[in-house]
Design an enzyme around this catalytic site. Structure first.
Site, PDB file in Angstrom:
ATOM      1  N   PHE A 140       0.850  -1.191   0.000  1.00 21.35           N
ATOM      2  CA  PHE A 140       0.000   0.000   0.000  1.00 21.35           C
ATOM      3  C   PHE A 140       0.883   1.237   0.000  1.00 21.35           C
ATOM      4  CE2 PHE A 140      -2.502   3.447   1.787  1.00 21.35           C
ATOM      5  CZ  PHE A 140      -3.658   3.350   1.026  1.00 21.35           C
ATOM      6  N   ASP A 225       9.168   2.886   1.665  1.00 20.19           N
ATOM      7  CA  ASP A 225       7.957   3.574   2.110  1.00 20.19           C
ATOM      8  C   ASP A 225       7.816   3.305   3.613  1.00 20.19           C
ATOM      9  OD1 ASP A 225       5.427   4.341   2.849  1.00 20.19           O
ATOM     10  OD2 ASP A 225       4.429   3.507   1.088  1.00 20.19           O
ATOM     11  N   LYS A 254       2.297  10.010   8.297  1.00 22.12           N
ATOM     12  CA  LYS A 254       1.578   9.545   9.485  1.00 22.12           C
ATOM     13  C   LYS A 254       2.098  10.130  10.809  1.00 22.12           C
ATOM     14  CE  LYS A 254      -1.057   5.721   7.716  1.00 22.12           C
ATOM     15  NZ  LYS A 254      -0.687   4.970   6.517  1.00 22.12           N
TER      16      LYS A 254
HETATM   17  C1  LIG Z   1      -0.960   5.289   5.057  1.00 22.24           C
HETATM   18  C2  LIG Z   1       0.083   4.874   4.093  1.00 22.24           C
HETATM   19  C3  LIG Z   1       0.315   5.586   2.898  1.00 22.24           C
HETATM   20  C4  LIG Z   1      -0.590   6.714   2.447  1.00 22.24           C
HETATM   21  O1  LIG Z   1      -0.495   7.820   3.273  1.00 22.24           O
HETATM   22  P1  LIG Z   1      -1.606   8.980   3.136  1.00 22.24           P
HETATM   23  O2  LIG Z   1      -1.142  10.003   4.130  1.00 22.24           O
HETATM   24  O3  LIG Z   1      -2.916   8.373   3.442  1.00 22.24           O
HETATM   25  O4  LIG Z   1      -1.537   9.474   1.740  1.00 22.24           O
HETATM   26  C5  LIG Z   1       1.366   5.206   2.091  1.00 22.24           C
HETATM   27  N1  LIG Z   1       2.152   4.186   2.433  1.00 22.24           N
HETATM   28  C6  LIG Z   1       1.975   3.468   3.563  1.00 22.24           C
HETATM   29  C7  LIG Z   1       2.915   2.359   3.892  1.00 22.24           C
HETATM   30  C8  LIG Z   1       0.928   3.788   4.426  1.00 22.24           C
HETATM   31  O5  LIG Z   1       0.729   3.050   5.533  1.00 22.24           O
END
Ligand SMILES: *Cc1c(COP(=O)(O)O)cnc(C)c1O
Length: 404
Positions: A140, A225, A254
């Protein structure tokens, strides 16, 4: 004084674009790891706004930073830099491999910047066919069209075709499969050190090391990420530090703002040159209000007390969850790192993660799911022991109900 508009959960269905299905109560206040709803019912918060509220709710240091900056300067636009953004950049640089930082407002935007950087770098080097991105099944990376396409869950992207091309997905933790698709046309490999949304699946160290070697061999950028694993979540400031594998680009969001929207892409001096003046940008990215908050968050999280405390709390959770599982065997595996914990449901309870979190809500605790078969916990990094105990006791009552 005019009365505020009366709102209930029904108002959501009446007025909101229905992309979410929120719980049937409305939370109105939080303090530390407790939140209260409109009726005054209390909940222990084991979700932390999906790994965001890393210092709980209304943390005094963070609130003070917000209030102080709110009275000074909120926003300027990128024609003018500001003090909080420069200080936050320096903090991130001093604590990580990075030498340059780009600020934005979310995790998706940070990944978008990383992927654009990778494509442009290859092109700048005169390599017109080096535009392929390798990503992993189940990953994700956000909801923009580019990042949702990089993500490895077709259910999130298929309805928005035609999708950006040049992205190949391969199984997570399968180095041999990755080696088959990473080649000289690969400009970047993007991976989560622990797949969060995909089910709390930690990468094997050998997998990440192998990706590092493949990227070096084929001159591709390794993008970590760390939007969910970042900022202390695993007990180190960033998960790459535990793996001993250094990426070329790291994305974070986050917990970085603990609830104030902010994201960042961290990279090296050399790679940062790719995004020269005018080639990328965002209106709000790096504004003084967001970066003042994130600076305060950083100064609290990046301390031995908080980071060591995450490891301690991991143990509290594992001990408590194992005890629950001994009494009611519903988990086949409890995994993850630090305070990113996933409980895989046994076959008998497959598909019931959502129902368990709903029962947990009724018992006064907030938990998350990571897919239909995994219950996920991402609480505040400073959650007190008493709240862990009380929350797990409430969670145990929810588990007892699903088992009866
Ligand atoms: C939550 C998340 C995202 C997306 O972040 P947003 O602030 O919702 O755009 C991308 N990568 C990972 C691993 C995430 O957990």
């Amino acid at each position: 004084m005019e009365q505020p508009i009366a709102v209930t959960r029904q108002s959501f269905d009446d007025w909101m674009v229905p992309v979410y299905a929120p719980a049937d109560f409305i939370l109105v206040r939080g303090e530390g790891s407790q939140v209260w709803d409109q009726q005054g019912k209390s909940y222990i918060d084991f979700a932390g706004g999906i790994a965001v509220n890393a210092l709980g709710h209304a943390h005094p240091v963070v609130t003070a930073a917000l209030v102080e900056q709110a009275g000074k300067l909120w926003h300027l636009g990128n024609g003018y830099t500001n003090e909080p953004v420069l200080r936050l950049a320096k903090l991130l640089i001093d604590a990580t491999f990075a030498e340059k930082v780009f600020f934005c407002n979310s995790g998706a935007e940070a990944n978008e910047a990383a992927l654009k950087l990778a494509r442009k770098r290859a092109l700048d080097n005169g390599n017109h066919s080096k535009n392929q991105i390798v990503a992993f099944n189940n990953a994700f990376h956000g909801r923009t069209l580019f990042t949702v396409s990089a993500g490895g869950q077709p259910k999130y992207s298929k309805d928005f075709a035609p999708l950006p091309g040049g992205i190949t997905h391969t199984p997570f933790n399968d180095l041999a499969a990755a080696a088959e698709v990473i080649n000289d046309n690969t400009c970047a490999v993007i991976v989560e050190p622990i797949q969060g949304e995909g089910g709390v699946l930690p990468a094997d160290a050998a997998f990440l090391q192998g990706l590092r070697e493949l990227c070096d061999r084929h001159d591709a950028l390794l993008i970590f990420d760390e939007v969910q694993t970042g900022m202390g979540r695993t007990g180190d400031l960033y998960a790459y530090m535990q793996y001993g594998v250094v990426p070329d680009v790291l994305t974070t969001a986050k917990a970085l703002g603990c609830g104030f929207p902010i994201g960042a892409m961290l990279t090296t001096d050399e790679l940062a040159k790719t995004l020269s003046v005018g080639t990328h940008g965002t209106t709000y990215g790096g504004n003084p209000l967001a970066t003042a908050v994130a600076g305060a968050v950083f100064s609290v999280i990046n301390t031995p007390e908080v980071l060591e405390g995450v490891k301690q709390r991991h143990k509290w959770f594992l001990d408590g969850l194992n005890k629950i599982n001994q009494q009611y065997p519903i988990f086949s595996e409890i995994r993850g790192g630090g305070l990113l914990i996933g409980c895989q449901l046994t076959k008998d309870y497959a598909g019931k993660a959502k129902q368990i979190t709903q029962l947990a809500n009724e018992e006064g605790v907030i938990a998350l799911i990571a897919g239909p078969d995994v219950v996920r916990f991402t609480p505040s990094l400073v959650i007190p022991e008493q709240d862990v105990k009380e929350g797990l006791a409430r969670f145990a009552r929810a588990v007892a109900r699903i088992c009866s």
